[in-house]
Design a protein around this motif. Structure first.
Motif, PDB file in Angstrom:
ATOM      1  N   ARG A   1       0.910  -1.690  -0.148  1.00  0.00           N
ATOM      2  CA  ARG A   1      -0.179  -0.273  -0.172  1.00  0.00           C
ATOM      3  C   ARG A   1       0.859   1.416  -0.029  1.00  0.00           C
ATOM      4  NH1 ARG A   1      -3.943  -0.938   4.539  1.00  0.00           N
ATOM      5  NH2 ARG A   1      -4.956  -1.357   2.600  1.00  0.00           N
ATOM      6  N   ARG A   2       0.544   2.019  -1.125  1.00  0.00           N
ATOM      7  CA  ARG A   2       1.067   4.198  -0.488  1.00  0.00           C
ATOM      8  C   ARG A   2      -0.246   4.624  -0.767  1.00  0.00           C
ATOM      9  NH1 ARG A   2       3.622   5.206  -5.706  1.00  0.00           N
ATOM     10  NH2 ARG A   2       4.514   6.790  -4.611  1.00  0.00           N
ATOM     11  N   ILE A   3      -0.025   5.810   0.383  1.00  0.00           N
ATOM     12  CA  ILE A   3      -0.714   6.100   0.874  1.00  0.00           C
ATOM     13  C   ILE A   3      -0.507   7.727   0.548  1.00  0.00           C
ATOM     14  CG2 ILE A   3      -1.927   7.251   2.788  1.00  0.00           C
ATOM     15  CD1 ILE A   3      -1.767   4.951   4.589  1.00  0.00           C
ATOM     16  N   GLY A   4      -1.265   8.403  -0.406  1.00  0.00           N
ATOM     17  CA  GLY A   4      -1.067  10.191  -0.566  1.00  0.00           C
ATOM     18  C   GLY A   4      -1.694  11.328   0.155  1.00  0.00           C
ATOM     19  N   PHE A   5      -1.238  12.056   0.598  1.00  0.00           N
ATOM     20  CA  PHE A   5      -2.156  13.371   1.212  1.00  0.00           C
ATOM     21  C   PHE A   5      -1.787  14.366   0.308  1.00  0.00           C
ATOM     22  CE2 PHE A   5      -1.272  11.476   5.686  1.00  0.00           C
ATOM     23  CZ  PHE A   5      -1.846  10.787   6.006  1.00  0.00           C
TER      24      PHE A   5
ATOM     25  N   LEU B   1       2.177  14.814  -0.863  1.00  0.00           N
ATOM     26  CA  LEU B   1       3.423  13.815  -0.342  1.00  0.00           C
ATOM     27  C   LEU B   1       2.579  12.759  -0.662  1.00  0.00           C
ATOM     28  CD1 LEU B   1       2.486  12.893   2.844  1.00  0.00           C
ATOM     29  CD2 LEU B   1       3.468  15.706   3.446  1.00  0.00           C
ATOM     30  N   ILE B   2       3.559  11.620  -0.309  1.00  0.00           N
ATOM     31  CA  ILE B   2       3.567   9.955  -0.418  1.00  0.00           C
ATOM     32  C   ILE B   2       3.661   9.685   1.337  1.00  0.00           C
ATOM     33  CG2 ILE B   2       3.661   7.788  -0.837  1.00  0.00           C
ATOM     34  CD1 ILE B   2       2.033   9.665  -2.922  1.00  0.00           C
ATOM     35  N   VAL B   3       3.185   9.070   2.195  1.00  0.00           N
ATOM     36  CA  VAL B   3       3.591   9.202   3.642  1.00  0.00           C
ATOM     37  C   VAL B   3       4.719   7.922   3.678  1.00  0.00           C
ATOM     38  CG1 VAL B   3       2.384   7.743   6.028  1.00  0.00           C
ATOM     39  CG2 VAL B   3       0.912   9.661   4.756  1.00  0.00           C
ATOM     40  N   GLY B   4       5.453   7.887   4.263  1.00  0.00           N
ATOM     41  CA  GLY B   4       6.702   7.188   3.809  1.00  0.00           C
ATOM     42  C   GLY B   4       7.950   6.854   4.521  1.00  0.00           C
TER      43      GLY B   4
ATOM     44  N   ALA C   1      -8.491  -2.923  10.022  1.00  0.00           N
ATOM     45  CA  ALA C   1      -8.358  -3.485   9.136  1.00  0.00           C
ATOM     46  C   ALA C   1      -7.192  -4.840   9.628  1.00  0.00           C
ATOM     47  CB  ALA C   1      -9.291  -3.226   7.705  1.00  0.00           C
ATOM     48  N   ALA C   2      -6.197  -3.501  10.120  1.00  0.00           N
ATOM     49  CA  ALA C   2      -5.290  -4.604  10.013  1.00  0.00           C
ATOM     50  C   ALA C   2      -4.953  -5.311  11.251  1.00  0.00           C
ATOM     51  CB  ALA C   2      -4.176  -3.421   9.990  1.00  0.00           C
ATOM     52  N   ASP C   3      -4.126  -6.348  11.949  1.00  0.00           N
ATOM     53  CA  ASP C   3      -3.381  -6.742  13.164  1.00  0.00           C
ATOM     54  C   ASP C   3      -1.893  -6.605  13.364  1.00  0.00           C
ATOM     55  OD1 ASP C   3      -3.587  -7.114  15.877  1.00  0.00           O
ATOM     56  OD2 ASP C   3      -4.691  -9.611  14.707  1.00  0.00           O
ATOM     57  N   PRO C   4      -1.568  -6.127  14.239  1.00  0.00           N
ATOM     58  CA  PRO C   4      -2.147  -4.684  14.988  1.00  0.00           C
ATOM     59  C   PRO C   4      -2.373  -3.701  14.277  1.00  0.00           C
ATOM     60  CG  PRO C   4       0.244  -4.930  15.027  1.00  0.00           C
ATOM     61  CD  PRO C   4       0.043  -5.412  14.130  1.00  0.00           C
ATOM     62  N   PRO C   5      -3.222  -2.861  15.212  1.00  0.00           N
ATOM     63  CA  PRO C   5      -3.582  -1.849  13.657  1.00  0.00           C
ATOM     64  C   PRO C   5      -2.211  -0.922  13.327  1.00  0.00           C
ATOM     65  CG  PRO C   5      -5.197  -2.379  16.179  1.00  0.00           C
ATOM     66  CD  PRO C   5      -4.197  -3.209  16.133  1.00  0.00           C
TER      67      PRO C   5
ATOM     68  N   VAL D   1      -1.196   0.879   9.295  1.00  0.00           N
ATOM     69  CA  VAL D   1      -1.310   1.219   8.364  1.00  0.00           C
ATOM     70  C   VAL D   1       0.323   1.015   7.284  1.00  0.00           C
ATOM     71  CG1 VAL D   1      -3.279   2.954   8.009  1.00  0.00           C
ATOM     72  CG2 VAL D   1      -1.228   3.489   8.559  1.00  0.00           C
ATOM     73  N   TRP D   2      -0.039   0.555   6.241  1.00  0.00           N
ATOM     74  CA  TRP D   2       1.617   0.238   5.316  1.00  0.00           C
ATOM     75  C   TRP D   2       1.375   1.245   4.888  1.00  0.00           C
ATOM     76  CZ3 TRP D   2       5.845  -2.815   6.202  1.00  0.00           C
ATOM     77  CH2 TRP D   2       5.198  -3.604   6.556  1.00  0.00           C
ATOM     78  N   SER D   3       2.789   1.739   4.163  1.00  0.00           N
ATOM     79  CA  SER D   3       2.949   2.958   2.932  1.00  0.00           C
ATOM     80  C   SER D   3       4.212   3.679   2.509  1.00  0.00           C
ATOM     81  CB  SER D   3       2.135   4.101   3.538  1.00  0.00           C
ATOM     82  OG  SER D   3       1.828   5.496   2.632  1.00  0.00           O
ATOM     83  N   ASP D   4       4.690   2.924   1.498  1.00  0.00           N
ATOM     84  CA  ASP D   4       5.451   3.108   0.992  1.00  0.00           C
ATOM     85  C   ASP D   4       6.514   2.308   1.911  1.00  0.00           C
ATOM     86  OD1 ASP D   4       6.979   4.693  -1.498  1.00  0.00           O
ATOM     87  OD2 ASP D   4       8.086   6.067  -0.685  1.00  0.00           O
TER      88      ASP D   4
END
Length: 182
Positions: A111-115, A123-126, A164-168, A170-173
């Motif tokens: 996953r990649r998250i953009g803000f 930017l891309i979180v990472g 939705a993930a365990d542990p809570p 997020v993945w990004s970059d």
């Protein structure tokens, strides 16, 4: 000097296109300017990301973007507006900028998250723009020590991914950002 860079419009763009546009956008080299401290600017940024000068809200978005382009955070934590010839303090209650929209591609570790940011940037979180939590609120590193807080709808969208993930978290970059236990 008027702000000449229009805001980035991430709608309909891939995260690779957003990252390239953000990189090409550039900005003043505030990290290389080291003038003497001149005092206070009489400005502040409140917890909601609104900019004020001598108690009156600055309403012009282009003016806010211009000031944001010459903003940096000093090693001692102070925020300053800096030009080649002067440096002025600016009070910041939480974060200098706001994340106004979010997009993401991929799943899990891919996953990649953009803000999208309130100053017109993106930017891309990472690794270059990590997330951290202060009193349970997420902040993302932007540039020159400046951080952005998330507007409530973006925070909810990010939290939905994290829960939705365990542990809570997020993945990004390529990095995993764990969320604090509530």
């Amino acid at each position: 000097m008027p702000e000449t860079r229009p805001p980035l419009e991430p709608a309909g763009r891939s995260l690779d296109e957003i990252a390239a546009a953000a990189s090409a956008r550039g900005g003043p080299p505030v990290d290389r300017w080291n003038p003497s401290h001149c005092g206070s600017s009489g400005m502040r940024i409140d917890r909601e990301g609104r900019w004020f000068h001598e108690g009156k809200r600055i309403e012009r978005d282009a003016l806010v973007r211009l000031f944001a382009s010459v903003l940096r955070r000093e090693p001692d934590g102070r925020h300053v507006l800096v030009t080649p010839v002067e440096k002025l303090d600016i009070d910041v209650e939480l974060a200098a900028l706001r994340v106004t929209a979010m997009s993401h591609e991929g799943d899990g570790e891919a996953r990649r998250i953009g803000f999208q940011l309130s100053d017109g940037g993106a930017l891309i979180v990472g690794p270059a723009h990590p997330l951290r939590f202060v009193d349970g609120l997420p902040l993302v590193a932007v540039r020159h020590g400046i951080e952005a807080s998330l507007e409530r709808p973006v925070w909810y969208e990010l939290a939905e991914l994290a829960l939705a993930a365990d542990p809570p978290g997020v993945w990004s970059d390529g990095l995993f950002f764990s969320f604090p236990a509530s």
